[in-house]
Design a protein around this motif. Structure first.
Motif, PDB file in Angstrom:
ATOM      1  N   ALA A 184       0.808  -1.225   0.000  1.00  0.00           N
ATOM      2  CA  ALA A 184       0.000   0.000   0.000  1.00  0.00           C
ATOM      3  C   ALA A 184       0.837   1.269   0.000  1.00  0.00           C
ATOM      4  CB  ALA A 184      -0.945  -0.010   1.196  1.00  0.00           C
ATOM      5  N   ASP A 185       1.962   1.260   0.665  1.00  0.00           N
ATOM      6  CA  ASP A 185       2.793   2.468   0.771  1.00  0.00           C
ATOM      7  C   ASP A 185       3.968   2.474  -0.201  1.00  0.00           C
ATOM      8  OD1 ASP A 185       1.196   3.443   2.872  1.00  0.00           O
ATOM      9  OD2 ASP A 185       2.340   2.289   4.349  1.00  0.00           O
ATOM     10  N   SER A 186       3.968   1.532  -1.128  1.00  0.00           N
ATOM     11  CA  SER A 186       5.124   1.388  -2.021  1.00  0.00           C
ATOM     12  C   SER A 186       4.939   2.089  -3.360  1.00  0.00           C
ATOM     13  CB  SER A 186       5.386  -0.098  -2.284  1.00  0.00           C
ATOM     14  OG  SER A 186       4.350  -0.641  -3.097  1.00  0.00           O
ATOM     15  N   GLY A 187       3.711   2.492  -3.674  1.00  0.00           N
ATOM     16  CA  GLY A 187       3.441   3.072  -4.978  1.00  0.00           C
ATOM     17  C   GLY A 187       3.134   2.047  -6.041  1.00  0.00           C
ATOM     18  N   VAL A 188       3.092   0.763  -5.668  1.00  0.00           N
ATOM     19  CA  VAL A 188       2.776  -0.309  -6.615  1.00  0.00           C
ATOM     20  C   VAL A 188       1.278  -0.566  -6.600  1.00  0.00           C
ATOM     21  CG1 VAL A 188       3.087  -2.768  -7.153  1.00  0.00           C
ATOM     22  CG2 VAL A 188       5.033  -1.391  -6.368  1.00  0.00           C
ATOM     23  N   ASN A 189       0.676  -0.661  -7.779  1.00  0.00           N
ATOM     24  CA  ASN A 189      -0.739  -0.982  -7.884  1.00  0.00           C
ATOM     25  C   ASN A 189      -0.916  -2.458  -8.216  1.00  0.00           C
ATOM     26  OD1 ASN A 189      -3.622  -0.203  -8.081  1.00  0.00           O
ATOM     27  ND2 ASN A 189      -3.371  -0.874 -10.193  1.00  0.00           N
ATOM     28  N   VAL A 190      -1.892  -3.089  -7.576  1.00  0.00           N
ATOM     29  CA  VAL A 190      -2.244  -4.480  -7.855  1.00  0.00           C
ATOM     30  C   VAL A 190      -3.696  -4.507  -8.321  1.00  0.00           C
ATOM     31  CG1 VAL A 190      -2.514  -6.803  -6.915  1.00  0.00           C
ATOM     32  CG2 VAL A 190      -0.613  -5.348  -6.131  1.00  0.00           C
ATOM     33  N   MET A 191      -3.913  -4.997  -9.524  1.00  0.00           N
ATOM     34  CA  MET A 191      -5.268  -5.040 -10.082  1.00  0.00           C
ATOM     35  C   MET A 191      -5.656  -6.471 -10.421  1.00  0.00           C
ATOM     36  SD  MET A 191      -7.013  -3.046 -13.316  1.00  0.00           S
ATOM     37  CE  MET A 191      -5.899  -3.663 -14.579  1.00  0.00           C
ATOM     38  N   LEU A 192      -6.770  -6.914  -9.884  1.00  0.00           N
ATOM     39  CA  LEU A 192      -7.367  -8.190 -10.242  1.00  0.00           C
ATOM     40  C   LEU A 192      -8.406  -7.959 -11.334  1.00  0.00           C
ATOM     41  CD1 LEU A 192      -7.631  -9.638  -6.678  1.00  0.00           C
ATOM     42  CD2 LEU A 192      -6.758 -10.969  -8.607  1.00  0.00           C
ATOM     43  N   VAL A 193      -8.352  -8.785 -12.367  1.00  0.00           N
ATOM     44  CA  VAL A 193      -9.259  -8.668 -13.504  1.00  0.00           C
ATOM     45  C   VAL A 193     -10.130  -9.921 -13.560  1.00  0.00           C
ATOM     46  CG1 VAL A 193      -9.452  -8.438 -15.999  1.00  0.00           C
ATOM     47  CG2 VAL A 193      -7.576  -7.305 -14.776  1.00  0.00           C
ATOM     48  N   CYS A 194     -11.436  -9.721 -13.604  1.00  0.00           N
ATOM     49  CA  CYS A 194     -12.376 -10.843 -13.657  1.00  0.00           C
ATOM     50  C   CYS A 194     -13.191 -10.759 -14.941  1.00  0.00           C
ATOM     51  CB  CYS A 194     -13.308 -10.810 -12.443  1.00  0.00           C
ATOM     52  SG  CYS A 194     -12.456 -10.957 -10.866  1.00  0.00           S
ATOM     53  N   PRO A 195     -12.670 -11.323 -16.034  1.00  0.00           N
ATOM     54  CA  PRO A 195     -13.447 -11.311 -17.268  1.00  0.00           C
ATOM     55  C   PRO A 195     -14.579 -12.326 -17.199  1.00  0.00           C
ATOM     56  CG  PRO A 195     -11.093 -11.740 -17.663  1.00  0.00           C
ATOM     57  CD  PRO A 195     -11.357 -11.941 -16.207  1.00  0.00           C
ATOM     58  N   GLY A 196     -15.610 -12.054 -17.945  1.00  0.00           N
ATOM     59  CA  GLY A 196     -16.647 -13.047 -18.131  1.00  0.00           C
ATOM     60  C   GLY A 196     -16.281 -13.950 -19.284  1.00  0.00           C
ATOM     61  N   PHE A 197     -17.260 -14.408 -20.043  1.00  0.00           N
ATOM     62  CA  PHE A 197     -16.982 -15.326 -21.139  1.00  0.00           C
ATOM     63  C   PHE A 197     -16.324 -14.577 -22.296  1.00  0.00           C
ATOM     64  CE2 PHE A 197     -20.347 -17.402 -18.735  1.00  0.00           C
ATOM     65  CZ  PHE A 197     -19.821 -18.671 -18.599  1.00  0.00           C
ATOM     66  N   THR A 198     -15.122 -15.048 -22.653  1.00  0.00           N
ATOM     67  CA  THR A 198     -14.334 -14.424 -23.706  1.00  0.00           C
ATOM     68  C   THR A 198     -13.960 -15.497 -24.727  1.00  0.00           C
ATOM     69  OG1 THR A 198     -13.425 -12.886 -22.073  1.00  0.00           O
ATOM     70  CG2 THR A 198     -12.308 -13.010 -24.190  1.00  0.00           C
ATOM     71  N   ALA A 199     -14.023 -15.145 -25.998  1.00  0.00           N
ATOM     72  CA  ALA A 199     -13.803 -16.126 -27.072  1.00  0.00           C
ATOM     73  C   ALA A 199     -12.313 -16.390 -27.264  1.00  0.00           C
ATOM     74  CB  ALA A 199     -14.426 -15.624 -28.369  1.00  0.00           C
ATOM     75  N   THR A 200     -11.747 -17.225 -26.398  1.00  0.00           N
ATOM     76  CA  THR A 200     -10.347 -17.617 -26.513  1.00  0.00           C
ATOM     77  C   THR A 200     -10.254 -19.141 -26.615  1.00  0.00           C
ATOM     78  OG1 THR A 200      -9.926 -17.900 -24.150  1.00  0.00           O
ATOM     79  CG2 THR A 200      -9.743 -15.670 -25.030  1.00  0.00           C
ATOM     80  N   ASP A 201      -9.057 -19.616 -26.921  1.00  0.00           N
ATOM     81  CA  ASP A 201      -8.867 -21.060 -27.103  1.00  0.00           C
ATOM     82  C   ASP A 201      -8.699 -21.816 -25.796  1.00  0.00           C
ATOM     83  OD1 ASP A 201      -9.113 -20.944 -29.812  1.00  0.00           O
ATOM     84  OD2 ASP A 201      -6.970 -20.887 -30.236  1.00  0.00           O
ATOM     85  N   ILE A 202      -8.660 -21.130 -24.653  1.00  0.00           N
ATOM     86  CA  ILE A 202      -8.478 -21.839 -23.387  1.00  0.00           C
ATOM     87  C   ILE A 202      -9.585 -22.870 -23.170  1.00  0.00           C
ATOM     88  CG2 ILE A 202      -9.747 -20.108 -22.024  1.00  0.00           C
ATOM     89  CD1 ILE A 202      -7.804 -20.639 -19.736  1.00  0.00           C
ATOM     90  N   ARG A 203     -10.783 -22.576 -23.627  1.00  0.00           N
ATOM     91  CA  ARG A 203     -11.905 -23.499 -23.438  1.00  0.00           C
ATOM     92  C   ARG A 203     -11.757 -24.759 -24.300  1.00  0.00           C
ATOM     93  NH1 ARG A 203     -16.121 -22.884 -27.263  1.00  0.00           N
ATOM     94  NH2 ARG A 203     -15.507 -21.484 -28.944  1.00  0.00           N
TER      95      ARG A 203
END
Length: 279
Positions: A184-203
């Motif tokens: 929190a005091d370091s100036g580093v940002n941490v962002m979690l991203v929660c996509p829904g259904f996305t048309a990729t080959d992982i499935r």
């Protein structure tokens, strides 16, 4: 005038910054590589397919004049990750943004899923992000950069027959929510991203209970985003240094119901989200 200033600022935020993307050859990872290249970033791409890495690096250089370091690396291998990050720091002087994107999917009932499947999913989805973050963190701290973690809708709304995958995404939230507090005091940002259904080959490459690849691609439900749509949303959120991005047509409905009305969520949304009933 303010709108013009904001637009110029957005276009310059990642100019000459060093962005490391895991799973960078396909899907959201590839789309992010293209988007950050358009913004003038220097790229470090990690993936398992060297031929695909070389092809993408050449495309980025030819079409976006991007400087790219493309390295074959299994993020589940801590030593390989450490070596790759060291090469990136040697080449570009440091890392400003880490995008933990590499992941594999799973689809099978818990009772029919071998331990090795859980171990492999956790090795890539959770420990892969852990390895990359540990290796890159000193440089990111020094540059007051940011860590972006690709979670999933299942990070807060579980889906049936995805126990290993769901567990790996929940683990990411536990790890990176804690890390955000510690930084929190370091100036580093941490962002979690929660996509829904996305048309990729992982499935198409999800593991089933015996560790083999599913013969049937996992279903896509409701509104489906393209990788480019999701990458653009992530890019804009990164410019704003957000803590959480939920990019899904069922985002807040599913999240609120799963948390505060779990029985209603299980009855109304869970089968549809899991692809077990028509949407």
């Amino acid at each position: 005038m303010r709108r013009v200033i904001r637009k110029v600022f957005r276009n310059k935020v990642f100019d000459r910054k060093v962005v490391l993307i895991t799973g960078g050859c396909a899907g959201i990872g590839r789309a992010l590589a293209l988007r950050f290249a358009q913004a003038g970033a220097r790229l470090v791409l990690l993936d398992l397919d060297q031929a695909a890495l070389d092809s993408l690096a050449q495309h980025l250089a030819d079409h976006h004049n991007a400087q790219v370091l493309a390295l074959r690396c299994d993020v589940a291998d801590a030593q390989a990750v450490s070596a790759a990050v060291a090469l990136a720091v040697e080449r570009f002087g440091g890392i400003d943004v880490l995008v933990n994107n590499a992941a594999i999917a799973q689809s099978s009932p818990f009772a029919e899923t071998e331990l090795a499947v859980f171990q492999r999913v956790m090795a890539v989805n959770f420990f892969g992000a852990l390895h990359c973050t540990q290796a890159a963190l000193p440089s990111i701290r020094a540059r007051r950069g940011q860590i972006i973690v690709l979670s999933s809708l299942s990070g807060f709304a579980p889906m049936l027959q995805r126990s290993a995958y769901n567990a790996s995404k929940h683990a990411l939230h536990g790890l990176f929510d804690t890390l955000r507090l510690e930084l929190a005091d370091s100036g580093v940002n941490v962002m979690l991203v929660c996509p829904g259904f996305t048309a990729t080959d992982i499935r198409k490459h999800a593991l089933v209970g015996d560790g083999s690849v599913t013969p049937q691609p996992l279903p896509l439900v409701g509104k489906v985003y393209s990788p480019q749509d999701t990458a653009e949303a992530i890019y804009r959120a990164a410019v704003r240094r957000k803590r959480l991005l939920v990019h899904s047509n069922v985002n807040w409905t599913a999240r609120l119901l799963a948390r505060f009305c779990p029985r209603l969520f299980e009855r109304l949304l869970l089968p549809r989200l899991s692809g077990l009933k028509p949407s």
